[in-house]
Design an enzyme around this catalytic site. Sequence first.
Site, PDB file in Angstrom:
ATOM      1  N   GLY A  22       0.841  -1.194   0.000  1.00 48.71           N
ATOM      2  CA  GLY A  22       0.000   0.000   0.000  1.00 48.71           C
ATOM      3  C   GLY A  22       0.872   1.239   0.000  1.00 48.71           C
ATOM      4  CD  GLN A  72       3.230   5.752   2.732  1.00 46.91           C
ATOM      5  OE1 GLN A  72       2.307   5.183   2.175  1.00 46.91           O
ATOM      6  NE2 GLN A  72       4.189   5.108   3.378  1.00 46.91           N
ATOM      7  CB  CYS A  86       4.623   2.277   7.616  1.00 46.72           C
ATOM      8  SG  CYS A  86       4.244   3.775   6.688  1.00 46.72           S
ATOM      9  CG  LEU A  87       6.432   1.081   1.653  1.00 44.90           C
ATOM     10  CD1 LEU A  87       5.934   1.412   0.256  1.00 44.90           C
ATOM     11  CD2 LEU A  87       7.546   0.050   1.595  1.00 44.90           C
ATOM     12  CG  HIS A 131      -0.961   1.277   7.031  1.00 46.55           C
ATOM     13  ND1 HIS A 131      -0.063   0.859   7.995  1.00 46.55           N
ATOM     14  CD2 HIS A 131      -0.267   2.110   6.218  1.00 46.55           C
ATOM     15  CE1 HIS A 131       1.123   1.427   7.755  1.00 46.55           C
ATOM     16  NE2 HIS A 131       1.024   2.191   6.686  1.00 46.55           N
ATOM     17  CD  GLU A 132      -1.503   2.483   2.545  1.00 39.02           C
ATOM     18  OE1 GLU A 132      -1.105   3.650   2.405  1.00 39.02           O
ATOM     19  OE2 GLU A 132      -0.749   1.560   2.905  1.00 39.02           O
ATOM     20  CG  HIS A 176      -0.174   6.711   5.346  1.00 40.64           C
ATOM     21  ND1 HIS A 176       0.920   7.262   5.979  1.00 40.64           N
ATOM     22  CD2 HIS A 176       0.144   5.411   5.117  1.00 40.64           C
ATOM     23  CE1 HIS A 176       1.851   6.326   6.131  1.00 40.64           C
ATOM     24  NE2 HIS A 176       1.401   5.192   5.620  1.00 40.64           N
TER      25      HIS A 176
END
Length: 169
Positions: A45, A50, A92-93, A134-135, A138
């Site tokens: 994701g 990000q 998370c990236l 999660h997304e 963000h």
Amino acid sequence: MIYPIVKYGQKVLEISAEPVTVFDGDLAKLVADMFETMYAASGVGLAAPQIGIGKRLCVIDITSGQDPQSKLALVNPIIVGTEGKVAQDEGCLSLPDFRASTTRPARVTVRAQDLHGEEFTMMGEGLLARAFCHETDHLNGTLFIQHLSRLKRDSIKRKIKRLMKAGEW
Ligand code: NI
């Protein structure tokens, strides 16, 4: 085009993103670039903040590119229903190499728009439910570490500070 991924510490990750209002070729290009960026980073994701873009937009593919059918672009998503609870390791990236058991709903219904502005509703379970949460988080300036205990969160933040000081973040 592969964008560099913004890491924890940058303001864009901790502010609420702006709604997408224009559904044009630029949006389609941005989404294509977000998929490319996510796959290059082996993520499941990626949210626009990000890559430094404060727009309510994210891409998800829980198969990491194995199944083209599972490519999902969510524009202006909102969580409209949740059921159950499950704790599982999450990462998370924007916080590379940090993973922690995070409690999320087991089933999540999300409402979003597609690339043409058409509204749709979708239910996800397990990893997909987790990705929806999660997304969407963000886009509200929330990172998964906000869902951890303060002790665990502070420990991660301390380690990141050390990495920052060492120039390794
Ligand atoms: Ni993330």
